[in-house]
Design a protein around this motif. Sequence first.
Motif, PDB file in Angstrom:
ATOM      1  N   UNK A 124      57.010  46.923  52.801  1.00  0.00           N
ATOM      2  CA  UNK A 124      56.039  46.896  51.693  1.00  0.00           C
ATOM      3  C   UNK A 124      56.100  45.557  50.969  1.00  0.00           C
ATOM      4  N   UNK A 125      57.317  45.050  50.790  1.00  0.00           N
ATOM      5  CA  UNK A 125      57.506  43.760  50.123  1.00  0.00           C
ATOM      6  C   UNK A 125      56.758  42.653  50.857  1.00  0.00           C
ATOM      7  N   UNK A 126      56.906  42.577  52.175  1.00  0.00           N
ATOM      8  CA  UNK A 126      56.261  41.502  52.938  1.00  0.00           C
ATOM      9  C   UNK A 126      54.751  41.698  53.025  1.00  0.00           C
ATOM     10  N   UNK A 127      54.293  42.956  53.033  1.00  0.00           N
ATOM     11  CA  UNK A 127      52.848  43.205  53.022  1.00  0.00           C
ATOM     12  C   UNK A 127      52.235  42.707  51.717  1.00  0.00           C
ATOM     13  N   UNK A 128      52.893  43.039  50.594  1.00  0.00           N
ATOM     14  CA  UNK A 128      52.407  42.572  49.295  1.00  0.00           C
ATOM     15  C   UNK A 128      52.459  41.055  49.204  1.00  0.00           C
ATOM     16  N   UNK A 129      53.526  40.479  49.744  1.00  0.00           N
ATOM     17  CA  UNK A 129      53.650  39.015  49.730  1.00  0.00           C
ATOM     18  C   UNK A 129      52.527  38.377  50.529  1.00  0.00           C
ATOM     19  N   UNK A 130      52.234  38.946  51.693  1.00  0.00           N
ATOM     20  CA  UNK A 130      51.179  38.386  52.548  1.00  0.00           C
ATOM     21  C   UNK A 130      49.806  38.509  51.895  1.00  0.00           C
ATOM     22  N   UNK A 131      49.549  39.637  51.250  1.00  0.00           N
ATOM     23  CA  UNK A 131      48.228  39.894  50.697  1.00  0.00           C
ATOM     24  C   UNK A 131      47.965  39.168  49.381  1.00  0.00           C
ATOM     25  N   UNK A 132      49.028  38.955  48.575  1.00  0.00           N
ATOM     26  CA  UNK A 132      48.784  38.477  47.210  1.00  0.00           C
ATOM     27  C   UNK A 132      49.524  37.191  46.825  1.00  0.00           C
ATOM     28  N   UNK A 133      50.679  36.921  47.422  1.00  0.00           N
ATOM     29  CA  UNK A 133      51.552  35.869  46.892  1.00  0.00           C
ATOM     30  C   UNK A 133      51.382  34.540  47.609  1.00  0.00           C
ATOM     31  N   UNK A 134      51.343  34.554  48.910  1.00  0.00           N
ATOM     32  CA  UNK A 134      51.350  33.286  49.649  1.00  0.00           C
ATOM     33  C   UNK A 134      50.114  32.460  49.335  1.00  0.00           C
ATOM     34  N   UNK A 135      50.212  31.162  49.618  1.00  0.00           N
ATOM     35  CA  UNK A 135      49.178  30.211  49.214  1.00  0.00           C
ATOM     36  C   UNK A 135      47.808  30.567  49.792  1.00  0.00           C
ATOM     37  N   UNK A 136      47.758  31.003  51.041  1.00  0.00           N
ATOM     38  CA  UNK A 136      46.493  31.348  51.686  1.00  0.00           C
ATOM     39  C   UNK A 136      46.345  32.858  51.818  1.00  0.00           C
ATOM     40  N   UNK A 137      46.637  33.564  50.754  1.00  0.00           N
ATOM     41  CA  UNK A 137      46.550  35.022  50.776  1.00  0.00           C
ATOM     42  C   UNK A 137      45.098  35.461  50.950  1.00  0.00           C
ATOM     43  N   UNK A 138      44.849  36.542  51.713  1.00  0.00           N
ATOM     44  CA  UNK A 138      43.472  36.997  51.940  1.00  0.00           C
ATOM     45  C   UNK A 138      42.815  37.614  50.707  1.00  0.00           C
ATOM     46  N   UNK A 139      43.605  38.033  49.720  1.00  0.00           N
ATOM     47  CA  UNK A 139      43.050  38.640  48.505  1.00  0.00           C
ATOM     48  C   UNK A 139      43.317  37.694  47.337  1.00  0.00           C
ATOM     49  N   UNK A 140      42.364  36.837  47.052  1.00  0.00           N
ATOM     50  CA  UNK A 140      42.545  35.846  45.991  1.00  0.00           C
ATOM     51  C   UNK A 140      41.557  36.043  44.846  1.00  0.00           C
ATOM     52  N   UNK A 141      40.596  36.943  45.043  1.00  0.00           N
ATOM     53  CA  UNK A 141      39.538  37.101  44.033  1.00  0.00           C
ATOM     54  C   UNK A 141      39.816  38.248  43.072  1.00  0.00           C
ATOM     55  N   UNK A 142      41.041  38.741  43.044  1.00  0.00           N
ATOM     56  CA  UNK A 142      41.433  39.793  42.098  1.00  0.00           C
ATOM     57  C   UNK A 142      42.660  39.318  41.317  1.00  0.00           C
ATOM     58  N   UNK A 143      42.433  38.455  40.322  1.00  0.00           N
ATOM     59  CA  UNK A 143      43.564  37.853  39.595  1.00  0.00           C
ATOM     60  C   UNK A 143      44.412  38.873  38.855  1.00  0.00           C
ATOM     61  N   UNK A 144      43.798  39.951  38.349  1.00  0.00           N
ATOM     62  CA  UNK A 144      44.563  40.951  37.607  1.00  0.00           C
ATOM     63  C   UNK A 144      45.544  41.679  38.526  1.00  0.00           C
ATOM     64  N   UNK A 145      45.076  42.091  39.695  1.00  0.00           N
ATOM     65  CA  UNK A 145      45.953  42.737  40.661  1.00  0.00           C
ATOM     66  C   UNK A 145      47.024  41.776  41.147  1.00  0.00           C
ATOM     67  N   UNK A 146      46.629  40.539  41.381  1.00  0.00           N
ATOM     68  CA  UNK A 146      47.581  39.550  41.881  1.00  0.00           C
ATOM     69  C   UNK A 146      48.704  39.322  40.879  1.00  0.00           C
ATOM     70  N   UNK A 147      48.350  39.233  39.610  1.00  0.00           N
ATOM     71  CA  UNK A 147      49.362  39.051  38.575  1.00  0.00           C
ATOM     72  C   UNK A 147      50.365  40.196  38.583  1.00  0.00           C
ATOM     73  N   UNK A 148      49.885  41.428  38.628  1.00  0.00           N
ATOM     74  CA  UNK A 148      50.775  42.586  38.567  1.00  0.00           C
ATOM     75  C   UNK A 148      51.586  42.756  39.840  1.00  0.00           C
ATOM     76  N   UNK A 149      51.003  42.422  40.983  1.00  0.00           N
ATOM     77  CA  UNK A 149      51.765  42.498  42.231  1.00  0.00           C
ATOM     78  C   UNK A 149      52.925  41.509  42.214  1.00  0.00           C
ATOM     79  N   UNK A 150      52.640  40.273  41.808  1.00  0.00           N
ATOM     80  CA  UNK A 150      53.702  39.262  41.750  1.00  0.00           C
ATOM     81  C   UNK A 150      54.757  39.663  40.719  1.00  0.00           C
ATOM     82  N   UNK A 151      54.328  40.213  39.601  1.00  0.00           N
ATOM     83  CA  UNK A 151      55.293  40.640  38.588  1.00  0.00           C
ATOM     84  C   UNK A 151      56.145  41.801  39.097  1.00  0.00           C
ATOM     85  N   UNK A 152      55.539  42.737  39.822  1.00  0.00           N
ATOM     86  CA  UNK A 152      56.297  43.851  40.393  1.00  0.00           C
ATOM     87  C   UNK A 152      57.305  43.346  41.420  1.00  0.00           C
TER      88      UNK A 152
END
Length: 206
Positions: A106-134
């Motif tokens: 789950x950690x690596x899936x979240x990292x791939x989707x939200x954290x890495x520089x070329x993440x596929x989900x970049x247009x949801x800043x609110x979700x991205x903030x909370x995922x990185x914080x979690x």
Amino acid sequence: MLKSFLILILATSITIIISLAIISLYRLFNYSLRDKQNIGTDPDSVSIIDRCGSILPYWLPLLEGLQNFGQQILPDYPFSLMSLYKQTLMPFVIVYVTNPTWAFLIFFILYYLFVRAKSPIRNRPFMRFNVIQAILLFLINSLLGATFRALPIEFRMSLYGLMLCNTLFWFVLLTIFYSVIKSIEGRYAKIPVISQAVKIQIDNRS
């Protein structure tokens, strides 16, 4: 039993005092800043999907914290609380403990989707903030848990060890509970140091 009860009261009091002190200092140094400079946003602009999606990642640090600290100190709490824990969260903790590879997956899936520089989900800043914080809370809980388990067992079972364990346990619960409430409200959480680190991470990846 009386000793354990006194430990709980003392540890909880210390945790509340420390938390209030941190919050007061944080507000003192950030009082003059506007909301938009502190990762603020209009709650009306955050969709229900973003709010619900922002809550789910906090299960990871919650289960990690319960595994590291809750299992040791919850038996000393009133029986009603322990019974509630067994009926609600304990089954999830058991699955989490018996399947440690799931957490890293789950950690690596979240990292791939939200954290890495070329993440596929970049247009949801609110979700991205909370995922990185979690994720950051998960890493902090893992580090604190590993450090606590590395201490001598004599210290961990002593008065000071139980006080430390209670403090870490309430730190986990309070930070996650606060973050979840803010996610439901559609507002960015402002946990001292941690939320600022998340903001820096997002700014560097933008």
